[in-house]
Design an enzyme around this catalytic site. Structure first.
Site, PDB file in Angstrom:
ATOM      1  N   GLU A   1      -4.958  -5.664  -6.455  1.00  0.00           N
ATOM      2  CA  GLU A   1      -5.633  -6.369  -7.647  1.00  0.00           C
ATOM      3  C   GLU A   1      -5.986  -5.174  -8.852  1.00  0.00           C
ATOM      4  O   GLU A   1      -5.957  -5.550  -9.836  1.00  0.00           O
ATOM      5  CB  GLU A   1      -7.075  -6.925  -7.282  1.00  0.00           C
ATOM      6  CG  GLU A   1      -7.962  -5.881  -6.664  1.00  0.00           C
ATOM      7  CD  GLU A   1      -7.797  -5.339  -5.136  1.00  0.00           C
ATOM      8  OE1 GLU A   1      -8.630  -4.876  -4.524  1.00  0.00           O
ATOM      9  OE2 GLU A   1      -6.801  -5.940  -4.701  1.00  0.00           O
TER      10      GLU A   1
ATOM     11  N   HIS B   1      -6.941 -13.300  -7.302  1.00  0.00           N
ATOM     12  CA  HIS B   1      -7.718 -12.442  -6.446  1.00  0.00           C
ATOM     13  C   HIS B   1      -8.983 -12.473  -7.077  1.00  0.00           C
ATOM     14  O   HIS B   1      -9.423 -12.678  -8.217  1.00  0.00           O
ATOM     15  CB  HIS B   1      -7.104 -10.930  -6.668  1.00  0.00           C
ATOM     16  CG  HIS B   1      -7.653 -10.015  -5.721  1.00  0.00           C
ATOM     17  ND1 HIS B   1      -8.855  -9.278  -5.865  1.00  0.00           N
ATOM     18  CD2 HIS B   1      -7.305  -9.541  -4.513  1.00  0.00           C
ATOM     19  CE1 HIS B   1      -9.103  -8.827  -4.853  1.00  0.00           C
ATOM     20  NE2 HIS B   1      -8.312  -8.789  -3.978  1.00  0.00           N
TER      21      HIS B   1
ATOM     22  N   LYS C   1      -2.120   1.345  -2.732  1.00  0.00           N
ATOM     23  CA  LYS C   1      -2.189   0.202  -3.670  1.00  0.00           C
ATOM     24  C   LYS C   1      -2.044   1.015  -5.190  1.00  0.00           C
ATOM     25  O   LYS C   1      -1.310   0.628  -6.136  1.00  0.00           O
ATOM     26  CB  LYS C   1      -3.548  -0.198  -3.767  1.00  0.00           C
ATOM     27  CG  LYS C   1      -4.697   0.641  -3.855  1.00  0.00           C
ATOM     28  CD  LYS C   1      -5.880  -0.055  -4.291  1.00  0.00           C
ATOM     29  CE  LYS C   1      -6.644  -0.558  -2.890  1.00  0.00           C
ATOM     30  NZ  LYS C   1      -8.069  -1.084  -3.181  1.00  0.00           N
TER      31      LYS C   1
ATOM     32  N   LYS D   1       0.909  -1.240  -0.091  1.00  0.00           N
ATOM     33  CA  LYS D   1      -0.221   0.015   0.066  1.00  0.00           C
ATOM     34  C   LYS D   1       0.964   1.328   0.101  1.00  0.00           C
ATOM     35  O   LYS D   1       2.023   1.198   0.375  1.00  0.00           O
ATOM     36  CB  LYS D   1      -0.789   0.029   1.122  1.00  0.00           C
ATOM     37  CG  LYS D   1      -1.652  -1.295   1.601  1.00  0.00           C
ATOM     38  CD  LYS D   1      -2.859  -1.340   0.622  1.00  0.00           C
ATOM     39  CE  LYS D   1      -3.749  -2.459   0.989  1.00  0.00           C
ATOM     40  NZ  LYS D   1      -4.999  -2.653   0.092  1.00  0.00           N
TER      41      LYS D   1
END
EC number: 4.1.1.39
Length: 465
Positions: free
Chosen positions: A194, A284, A167, A165
Site C-alpha cells: 500500500e 487496500h 515493501k 516484500k
C-alpha cells in the site's frame, strides 16, 4: 409569532420514539457514551441533531424551512449489556439530506462534526442501513465477483495473491523479477504494497513496465491469466488517473488504490474509470485501524466496507480470523457477507444491526492477508469460501527455497484443500492431515510446512461484540 431565542434541549426536537422509519431513510446505529449526568435521550437526540439539521441554539432561519421534513430523528435507544453508561442509539435520516452517488457527502453529514461533541465522552458508528433508493445512485464495484471470474477464467476456488516484500527499497527490475517468480510458481496475483507509490528508489512508470513484462512472461509460460495490483494511488486525482491510463495502455488486468488515505472522492473517480476501461480495482484499507480499532469510538469497519461497496472496488482487505492482524470470526464473517451477498439479514450475533438489501449491486471479493502461511490454508478455505483472495506475503517470499517454490507450496496447499472439501472432508478437523498428505508429493510444500510449523500470533482480539 416571533421565534423563541435561546438554548433548548435537543430531545424536545430530535428524540422521537414514536417515529416509524421509512423504507427510504438511511438508518444509523451509534454506540454512545454520554458524559456523566447527560441522560441517554438527550445524548441520542444530540447525535441526531448535530449530524443533520441542528445547531447549539435556536436560529430564526429554522422558520424558513420544514425541520420536520429534514431533521434526523433518534427513534430508539437500548443499553449495552455489560457496559456501564453505554447505549446503542438508532437514528433515522431522511434521504433528502444526502447528495446522490457521494459517499463523501454521506460521511460528512453522518460522522462529520458530531464526533467532537462535548456532551459525549465517546461515539462509535456501528452500522448503517443504506436504502435501495440511495444505493441505486452509486455505480458500485467496477465489475464485481462474477465478471472478475469470467475475465480471469478461474472458477471454483479462492484466488491466491502475494504482496511483494521488502515493501520499500527494491529497484523496479528486481521488483519485477519477484513478481515473475511468484506468478510463475502458481499465484494468480501479486500486489504492490500500500505504501509503494512513486518513490525515489522506484518511480511508478518503471515499476509498471517491469511488472507488466513479468506478468506477460508468466502468463505465456503457465497458460493462466495473471495480474499484479499496480498501485495507482497518488497525491492528486489527476496523477492517479494518469497512472491508471498507463496501466490500461500496458494491457494489465488490475490496478489498486488505498481508499481511506486516498479519500472517497478519489476512489469513486478511479472506480468509474476502471469500469469504463475494463480494469479491475483492488482496494487496500491502509489507515482503517485508526478509525475502527477502538471499541467505543470511531467507525466500525463494517460501515467502511459498505461505503467501499458503494464507492467502488472489486477486492478489499477484510481482515482475517487467523494470522497476525486481528479479526473476530463472527464479526469478520458479518462484513464479509455485507461485501459479497445481495441480501444480508439483521444478525446481532455478527454485529449486523440492520437488514441490508443491495439490490444486485455487484459484490466485492474479501482479501485475507497478514501473517498467514500454508498451515492456515484449510481454515482460510473453510472460513472464506471460494469467493475470496488469500494473500500470502511472507508466507510466499519467506519460503527457504525462494519465491517460486513458495508460490508452488501455496498453490498445492490450496488445491489440496479445495479437493478435500469437494470430497466432503471436514477442513476444520482434518486440515493439518490434508496439508501433510499433500506435502508428501510436493517437496516445496513440505519445506514450507517445516519452516512455519510453530508460528502463531495469539493475542486477544480488540473487536468483540
Amino acid at each position: 409569532v416571533g421565534f423563541k431565542a435561546g438554548v433548548k434541549d435537543y430531545k424536545l426536537t430530535y428524540y422521537t420514539p414514536e417515529y416509524k422509519t421509512k423504507d427510504t431513510d438511511i438508518l444509523a446505529a451509534f454506540r454512545v457514551t454520554p458524559q456523566p449526568g447527560v441522560p441517554p435521550e438527550e445524548a441520542g437526540a444530540a447525535v441526531a441533531a448535530e449530524s443533520s439539521t441542528g445547531t447549539w441554539t435556536t436560529v430564526w432561519t429554522d422558520g424558513l424551512t420544514s425541520l420536520d421534513r429534514y431533521k434526523g430523528r433518534c427513534y430508539h435507544i437500548e443499553t449495552v449489556t455489560g457496559e456501564e453508561n453505554q447505549f446503542i442509539v438508532y437514528v433515522a435520516y431522511p434521504l433528502d439530506l444526502f447528495e446522490e452517488g457521494s459517499v463523501t457527502n454521506m460521511f460528512t453529514s453522518i460522522v462529520g462534526d458530531v464526533f467532537g461533541f462535548k456532551a459525549l465522552r465517546a461515539l462509535r458508528l456501528e452500522d448503517l442501513r443504506i436504502p435501495p433508493a440511495y444505493s441505486k445512485t452509486f455505480q458500485g464495484p467496477p465489475h464485481g465477483i462474477q465478471v472478475e471470474r469470467d475475465k480471469l477464467n478461474k472458477y471454483g476456488r479462492p484466488l491466491l495473491g502475494c504482496t511483494i516484500k521488502p515493501k520499500l527499497g527494491l529497484s523496479a527490475k528486481n521488483y519485477g523479477r519477484a513478481v515473475y517468480e511468484c506468478l510463475r510458481g502458481g499465484l494468480d496475483f501479486t500486489k504492490d504494497d500500500e505504501n509503494v507509490n512513486s518513490q525515489p528508489f522506484m518511480r511508478w512508470r518503471d515499476r509498471f513496465l517491469f511488472c507488466a513484462e513479468a506478468l506477460y512472461k508468466a502468463q505465456a509460460e503457465t497458460g493462466e491469466i495473471k495480474g499484479h495490483y499496480l498501485n495507482a494511488t497518488a497525491g492528486t486525482c489527476e496523477e492517479m488517473i494518469k497512472r491508471a491510463v498507463f496501466a490500461r495502455e500496458l494491457g494489465v488486468p488490475i490496478v489498486m488504490h488505498d481508499y481511506l488515505t486516498g479519500g472517497f472522492t478519489a476512489n469513486t473517480t478511479l472506480s468509474y474509470y476502471c469500469r469504463d476501461n475494463g480494469l479491475l480495482l483492488h482496494i487496500h484499507r491502509a489507515m482503517h485501524a485508526v478509525i475502527d480499532r477502538q471499541k467505543n469510538h470511531g467507525i466500525h469497519f463494517r460501515v467502511l466496507a459498505k461505503a467501499l461497496r458503494m464507492s467502488g472496488g472489486d477486492h478489499i482487505h477484510s481482515g482475517i480470523v487467523v494470522g497476525k492482524l486481528e479479526g473476530e470470526r463472527d464479526i469478520t464473517l458479518g462484513f464479509v457477507d455485507l461485501l459479497r451477498d445481495d441480501l444480508v439479514e439483521e444478525d446481532r450475533s455478527r454485529g449486523i444491526y440492520f437488514t441490508q438489501d443491495w439490490v444486485s449491486l455487484p459484490g466485492v471479493l474479501p482479501v485475507a492477508s497478514g501473517g498467514i502461511h500454508v498451515w492456515h490454508m484449510p481454515a482460510l478455505t473453510e472460513i472464506f469460501g471460494d469467493d475470496s483472495v488469500l494473500q500470502f506475503g511472507g508466507g510466499t517470499l519467506g519460503h527457504p527455497w525462494g519465491n517460486a517454490p513458495g508460490a508452488v507450496a501455496n498453490r498445492v496447499a490450496l488445491e489440496a484443500c479445495v479437493q478435500a472439501r469437494n470430497e466432503g472432508r471436514d477442513l476444520a478437523r482434518e486440515g493439518n492431515e490434508i496439508i501433510r498428505e499433500a506435502s508428501k508429493w510436493s517437496p516445496e510444500l513440505a519445506a514450507a510446512c517445516e519452516v512455519w510449523k510453530e508460528i502463531k500470533f495469539e493475542f486477544e482480539a480488540m473487536d468483540t461484540l
